[in-house]
Motif scaffolding. Structure first.
Motif, PDB file in Angstrom:
ATOM      1  N   ASN A 194     -26.719 -33.992 -24.800  1.00 44.67           N
ATOM      2  CA  ASN A 194     -27.524 -34.745 -23.589  1.00 44.67           C
ATOM      3  C   ASN A 194     -27.497 -36.358 -23.970  1.00 44.67           C
ATOM      4  O   ASN A 194     -27.802 -36.926 -24.928  1.00 44.67           O
ATOM      5  CB  ASN A 194     -29.057 -34.446 -23.892  1.00 44.67           C
ATOM      6  CG  ASN A 194     -29.830 -35.093 -22.954  1.00 44.67           C
ATOM      7  OD1 ASN A 194     -30.069 -36.288 -22.846  1.00 44.67           O
ATOM      8  ND2 ASN A 194     -30.552 -34.202 -21.975  1.00 44.67           N
ATOM      9  N   THR A 195     -26.837 -36.805 -22.834  1.00 40.79           N
ATOM     10  CA  THR A 195     -26.443 -38.176 -23.045  1.00 40.79           C
ATOM     11  C   THR A 195     -27.591 -39.129 -23.186  1.00 40.79           C
ATOM     12  O   THR A 195     -27.804 -40.137 -24.166  1.00 40.79           O
ATOM     13  CB  THR A 195     -25.920 -38.887 -21.527  1.00 40.79           C
ATOM     14  OG1 THR A 195     -24.663 -38.074 -21.240  1.00 40.79           O
ATOM     15  CG2 THR A 195     -25.599 -40.440 -21.614  1.00 40.79           C
ATOM     16  N   GLN A 196     -28.949 -39.027 -22.565  1.00 39.81           N
ATOM     17  CA  GLN A 196     -30.082 -39.820 -22.765  1.00 39.81           C
ATOM     18  C   GLN A 196     -30.475 -39.579 -24.104  1.00 39.81           C
ATOM     19  O   GLN A 196     -30.903 -40.773 -24.814  1.00 39.81           O
ATOM     20  CB  GLN A 196     -31.147 -39.386 -21.820  1.00 39.81           C
ATOM     21  CG  GLN A 196     -30.765 -39.981 -20.263  1.00 39.81           C
ATOM     22  CD  GLN A 196     -32.082 -39.263 -19.286  1.00 39.81           C
ATOM     23  OE1 GLN A 196     -32.967 -38.504 -19.694  1.00 39.81           O
ATOM     24  NE2 GLN A 196     -31.673 -39.830 -17.914  1.00 39.81           N
ATOM     25  N   GLN A 230     -28.976 -38.706 -26.874  1.00 43.34           N
ATOM     26  CA  GLN A 230     -28.055 -39.394 -27.774  1.00 43.34           C
ATOM     27  C   GLN A 230     -27.802 -40.836 -27.704  1.00 43.34           C
ATOM     28  O   GLN A 230     -27.707 -41.860 -28.678  1.00 43.34           O
ATOM     29  CB  GLN A 230     -26.333 -39.014 -27.643  1.00 43.34           C
ATOM     30  CG  GLN A 230     -25.921 -37.605 -27.910  1.00 43.34           C
ATOM     31  CD  GLN A 230     -26.307 -37.264 -29.481  1.00 43.34           C
ATOM     32  OE1 GLN A 230     -26.145 -37.945 -30.196  1.00 43.34           O
ATOM     33  NE2 GLN A 230     -27.176 -36.219 -29.491  1.00 43.34           N
ATOM     34  N   GLN A 231     -28.268 -41.544 -26.515  1.00 43.07           N
ATOM     35  CA  GLN A 231     -28.277 -42.711 -26.173  1.00 43.07           C
ATOM     36  C   GLN A 231     -29.610 -43.198 -27.129  1.00 43.07           C
ATOM     37  O   GLN A 231     -29.710 -44.556 -27.583  1.00 43.07           O
ATOM     38  CB  GLN A 231     -28.711 -43.263 -24.827  1.00 43.07           C
ATOM     39  CG  GLN A 231     -28.309 -44.627 -24.525  1.00 43.07           C
ATOM     40  CD  GLN A 231     -26.646 -45.054 -24.443  1.00 43.07           C
ATOM     41  OE1 GLN A 231     -26.097 -43.980 -23.950  1.00 43.07           O
ATOM     42  NE2 GLN A 231     -26.354 -45.771 -25.421  1.00 43.07           N
ATOM     43  N   ASP A 288     -22.171 -46.488 -25.880  1.00 39.69           N
ATOM     44  CA  ASP A 288     -22.404 -45.867 -24.568  1.00 39.69           C
ATOM     45  C   ASP A 288     -21.694 -44.251 -24.625  1.00 39.69           C
ATOM     46  O   ASP A 288     -20.459 -44.349 -24.529  1.00 39.69           O
ATOM     47  CB  ASP A 288     -21.208 -46.641 -23.445  1.00 39.69           C
ATOM     48  CG  ASP A 288     -21.631 -46.429 -21.902  1.00 39.69           C
ATOM     49  OD1 ASP A 288     -21.823 -45.040 -21.747  1.00 39.69           O
ATOM     50  OD2 ASP A 288     -21.283 -47.084 -21.007  1.00 39.69           O
ATOM     51  N   PHE A 289     -22.684 -43.580 -24.457  1.00 40.79           N
ATOM     52  CA  PHE A 289     -22.401 -42.153 -24.744  1.00 40.79           C
ATOM     53  C   PHE A 289     -21.289 -41.520 -23.555  1.00 40.79           C
ATOM     54  O   PHE A 289     -20.641 -40.761 -23.777  1.00 40.79           O
ATOM     55  CB  PHE A 289     -23.627 -41.288 -25.145  1.00 40.79           C
ATOM     56  CG  PHE A 289     -23.303 -39.947 -25.855  1.00 40.79           C
ATOM     57  CD1 PHE A 289     -22.948 -40.054 -26.924  1.00 40.79           C
ATOM     58  CD2 PHE A 289     -23.354 -38.874 -25.195  1.00 40.79           C
ATOM     59  CE1 PHE A 289     -22.958 -38.744 -27.862  1.00 40.79           C
ATOM     60  CE2 PHE A 289     -23.304 -37.594 -25.979  1.00 40.79           C
ATOM     61  CZ  PHE A 289     -22.950 -37.704 -27.191  1.00 40.79           C
ATOM     62  N   ASP A 290     -21.647 -41.940 -22.351  1.00 40.71           N
ATOM     63  CA  ASP A 290     -20.832 -41.140 -21.252  1.00 40.71           C
ATOM     64  C   ASP A 290     -19.421 -41.766 -21.340  1.00 40.71           C
ATOM     65  O   ASP A 290     -18.494 -40.960 -21.462  1.00 40.71           O
ATOM     66  CB  ASP A 290     -21.415 -41.837 -19.893  1.00 40.71           C
ATOM     67  CG  ASP A 290     -22.712 -41.145 -19.533  1.00 40.71           C
ATOM     68  OD1 ASP A 290     -23.105 -39.875 -20.044  1.00 40.71           O
ATOM     69  OD2 ASP A 290     -23.887 -41.737 -18.728  1.00 40.71           O
ATOM     70  N   LYS A 322     -17.959 -39.784 -23.999  1.00 39.76           N
ATOM     71  CA  LYS A 322     -17.720 -38.249 -23.706  1.00 39.76           C
ATOM     72  C   LYS A 322     -16.379 -38.332 -23.126  1.00 39.76           C
ATOM     73  O   LYS A 322     -15.188 -37.465 -23.331  1.00 39.76           O
ATOM     74  CB  LYS A 322     -18.553 -37.900 -22.711  1.00 39.76           C
ATOM     75  CG  LYS A 322     -19.894 -37.424 -23.299  1.00 39.76           C
ATOM     76  CD  LYS A 322     -20.830 -36.710 -22.507  1.00 39.76           C
ATOM     77  CE  LYS A 322     -22.135 -36.173 -22.792  1.00 39.76           C
ATOM     78  NZ  LYS A 322     -22.981 -35.512 -21.816  1.00 39.76           N
TER      79      LYS A 322
END
Length: 283
Positions: free
Chosen positions: A254-256, A258-259, A266-268, A271
């Motif tokens: 989950n990006t949010q 992990q952020q 910047d996790f996105d 990825k």
């Protein structure tokens, strides 16, 4: 009283012994008191007559001699006994400090042993090394993994028996890759750059944890090291027991969330970077 005509070589001393008198003074005094004035002598004169006393009180009795001899022997024995006692006492005195010294030495050794036992081992708090751990050489450029060949029996923190978690021991000298594991060697400069690494371990791994062994071989920890015959010093870079995250796990994360854990990353974008690669990421 006896009369004795002196002979050549006679002396009052020899005559006193001959007639068993107490001493020569008695013989000399007795003769000079009883002889005519013209026969008074300081020493016997050959041909002259000497008066010899027969009074028992003036005689040197054998019993007296024996008593004197016994007394002397007793005194000598007492002196010897006293000397032996003094020697024994002296030896005892000498032995006592020696015994005390031995006890003190023993106490020092016990304290030293206790101190060594109580002191923490340099391996305390360190991780054991597994096969997927990596090493580094202070004269090389690459970081190869281990290749465990000493056993196929013990795994660190892995119940499934994954080969990556095989315990590395002092006998595990092979690396992956086997050829030029550290790339180039700084000790071999040339006009075209450094020559390839010629890995040649000098003996077994050192600074191993001797209290933990696998099949009689001591295990490696993060402080273990190995010398290369070329001159490099090889040490542990990563112990290999870190948790790993695959690209599929990164994609499902989950990006949010992990952020929140990693606000700087910047996790996105992370990825996207992991797509199309098989690399593993250590946490």
């Amino acid at each position: 009283m006896k009369n004795y005509v002196t002979q050549k070589g006679d002396t009052f001393s020899s005559l006193a012994r001959q007639f068993k008198l107490k001493d020569e003074g008695i013989l000399k005094t007795y003769h000079n008191l009883h002889c005519p004035q013209e026969d008074v002598m300081q020493e016997p004169v050959p041909g002259k007559t000497i008066f010899i006393p027969e009074d028992p009180q003036l005689m040197a009795h054998e019993t007296q001699s024996q008593d004197i001899s016994d007394s002397s022997q007793e005194e000598s024995t007492d002196e010897m006994s006293s000397g032996e006692e003094d020697t024994s006492e002296q030896q005892a005195k000498n032995e006592e400090p020696s015994s005390e010294k031995t006890d003190q030495q023993s106490n020092k050794e016990e304290k030293k042993d206790k101190k060594e036992d109580s002191s923490s081992s340099p391996h305390e708090g360190k991780y054991f090394i597994v096969q997927k751990g990596t090493v580094q050489c202070n004269q090389g450029f690459k970081f190869p993994k281990f290749k465990v060949t000493s056993h196929q029996k013990h795994y660190w923190n892995d119940e499934e028996g994954n080969a990556d978690y095989l315990a590395v021991t002092e006998d595990d000298l092979q690396l992956d890759p086997a050829a030029q594991p550290f790339g180039q060697c700084k000790l071999k400069p040339s006009s075209g750059g450094y020559l390839p690494c010629a890995y040649a371990p000098a003996g077994k791994w050192q600074k191993t944890y001797e209290k933990v062994k696998v099949m009689g071989k001591s295990c490696l920890t993060e402080i273990s090291e190995l010398m290369c015959s070329t001159g490099g010093k090889i040490t542990i870079l990563k112990h290999g027991q870190q948790s790993e995250t695959s690209k599929s796990q990164v994609g499902k994360a989950n990006t949010q969330e992990q952020q929140v854990y990693n606000p700087v990353v910047d996790f996105d974008e992370f990825k996207e970077d992991t797509k199309g690669t098989d690399e593993l990421y250590y946490s």
